[in-house]
Design a protein around this motif. Sequence first.
Motif, PDB file in Angstrom:
ATOM      1  N   GLU A   3      50.888 -39.885   2.989  1.00 24.02           N
ATOM      2  CA  GLU A   3      49.778 -39.670   3.925  1.00 24.02           C
ATOM      3  C   GLU A   3      49.858 -38.308   4.631  1.00 24.02           C
ATOM      4  OE1 GLU A   3      52.900 -42.132   6.189  1.00 24.02           O
ATOM      5  OE2 GLU A   3      52.077 -42.027   4.166  1.00 24.02           O
ATOM      6  N   HIS A   4      51.009 -37.658   4.554  1.00 21.98           N
ATOM      7  CA  HIS A   4      51.196 -36.360   5.212  1.00 21.98           C
ATOM      8  C   HIS A   4      50.880 -35.169   4.302  1.00 21.98           C
ATOM      9  CE1 HIS A   4      53.200 -37.908   8.870  1.00 21.98           C
ATOM     10  NE2 HIS A   4      53.653 -38.860   8.063  1.00 21.98           N
ATOM     11  N   LEU A   5      50.610 -35.429   3.026  1.00 19.40           N
ATOM     12  CA  LEU A   5      50.486 -34.341   2.052  1.00 19.40           C
ATOM     13  C   LEU A   5      49.036 -33.960   1.791  1.00 19.40           C
ATOM     14  CD1 LEU A   5      53.122 -35.553  -0.585  1.00 19.40           C
ATOM     15  CD2 LEU A   5      53.466 -34.003   1.351  1.00 19.40           C
ATOM     16  N   ASP A   6      48.770 -32.648   1.797  1.00 19.35           N
ATOM     17  CA  ASP A   6      47.449 -32.153   1.401  1.00 19.35           C
ATOM     18  C   ASP A   6      47.251 -32.325  -0.096  1.00 19.35           C
ATOM     19  OD1 ASP A   6      46.191 -31.096   3.798  1.00 19.35           O
ATOM     20  OD2 ASP A   6      47.814 -29.632   3.821  1.00 19.35           O
ATOM     21  N   GLU A   7      48.307 -32.087  -0.846  1.00 12.83           N
ATOM     22  CA  GLU A   7      48.256 -32.147  -2.312  1.00 12.83           C
ATOM     23  C   GLU A   7      49.475 -32.918  -2.804  1.00 12.83           C
ATOM     24  OE1 GLU A   7      47.560 -32.392  -5.851  1.00 12.83           O
ATOM     25  OE2 GLU A   7      46.046 -31.200  -4.787  1.00 12.83           O
ATOM     26  N   THR A   8      49.240 -34.011  -3.520  1.00 14.47           N
ATOM     27  CA  THR A   8      50.346 -34.876  -3.938  1.00 14.47           C
ATOM     28  C   THR A   8      50.786 -34.663  -5.381  1.00 14.47           C
ATOM     29  OG1 THR A   8      48.812 -36.628  -4.622  1.00 14.47           O
ATOM     30  CG2 THR A   8      49.612 -36.684  -2.345  1.00 14.47           C
ATOM     31  N   GLU A  64      49.373 -35.350  11.617  1.00 13.90           N
ATOM     32  CA  GLU A  64      49.699 -34.798  10.300  1.00 13.90           C
ATOM     33  C   GLU A  64      49.101 -35.621   9.158  1.00 13.90           C
ATOM     34  OE1 GLU A  64      53.882 -34.415   9.883  1.00 13.90           O
ATOM     35  OE2 GLU A  64      53.978 -32.475  10.896  1.00 13.90           O
ATOM     36  N   HIS A  65      48.617 -36.808   9.436  1.00 14.78           N
ATOM     37  CA  HIS A  65      48.103 -37.664   8.373  1.00 14.78           C
ATOM     38  C   HIS A  65      46.861 -37.034   7.739  1.00 14.78           C
ATOM     39  CE1 HIS A  65      50.096 -41.730   9.644  1.00 14.78           C
ATOM     40  NE2 HIS A  65      50.965 -40.746   9.511  1.00 14.78           N
ATOM     41  N   LYS A  66      46.902 -36.874   6.414  1.00 18.33           N
ATOM     42  CA  LYS A  66      45.804 -36.243   5.678  1.00 18.33           C
ATOM     43  C   LYS A  66      44.900 -37.259   4.988  1.00 18.33           C
ATOM     44  CE  LYS A  66      47.972 -32.358   6.546  1.00 18.33           C
ATOM     45  NZ  LYS A  66      47.528 -31.492   7.648  1.00 18.33           N
ATOM     46  N   HIS A  67      45.498 -38.365   4.530  1.00 21.66           N
ATOM     47  CA  HIS A  67      44.723 -39.318   3.731  1.00 21.66           C
ATOM     48  C   HIS A  67      45.362 -40.699   3.816  1.00 21.66           C
ATOM     49  CE1 HIS A  67      42.053 -40.727   0.614  1.00 21.66           C
ATOM     50  NE2 HIS A  67      43.080 -41.143  -0.114  1.00 21.66           N
ATOM     51  N   TYR A  97      45.591 -44.216   1.841  1.00 24.82           N
ATOM     52  CA  TYR A  97      45.422 -44.622   0.448  1.00 24.82           C
ATOM     53  C   TYR A  97      44.983 -46.068   0.299  1.00 24.82           C
ATOM     54  CZ  TYR A  97      47.529 -40.306  -1.162  1.00 24.82           C
ATOM     55  OH  TYR A  97      47.773 -38.980  -1.425  1.00 24.82           O
TER      56      TYR A  97
END
Length: 201
Positions: free
Chosen positions: A109-114, A161-164, A166
Amino acid sequence: MGKEGKKKDELYEDNWPLFEKFLGYLRYLKIKKYIQEMDKPVCADIGCGFNGRFLFSIADKIGYGYGFDLRANNRKSGNIEIINNQDLDGRLPLEDGTVDRVFLLAVLEHLDETAVIIDESFRVLKSGGKIIMTTPTTIAKPVLEFLSYRLHLISEESIREHKHYYTKKELQNLLRQHDCECEVYKTFQICFNQLLVGKKK
């Protein structure tokens, strides 16, 4: 360590609210059996934090543990090695198929690009090895923000920091794309968190 480094270290780990540390402990209870189901596994904890606290807590149960984080303090103690991989563009300095268990705990959840970190996680995983992931569910977003911004029970910096968030389908698709079988999917913490365990074919 300089004052700035010390401040960041305390911000993200040492000064976490007690409630947040308790939630981390509950995550451990959910995943510990995947550590203990084989004798002394080689483990990689992706997004291990500054000091690799989780790996050091299970050091007596594993053969060797590698921890990776963009903000990690490089250190090696006994069978635990913590590596700052900031200059590696998300790559892991491990050979293909050398790890029995890969952990991504409250990381996705913290990553812009996984893509890179997921690809690397499966690359280093042995055939028959398992990847264990936890991440908040979609319904957790307003609750986490309330607990953080209003009640201050969870670190605001962490939640911001949470980006997404899931869905179950998105997580299962990550496994399918890497020829990995989903062994376990379950929610916990009143359906606000989710656990996914995949086994590499």
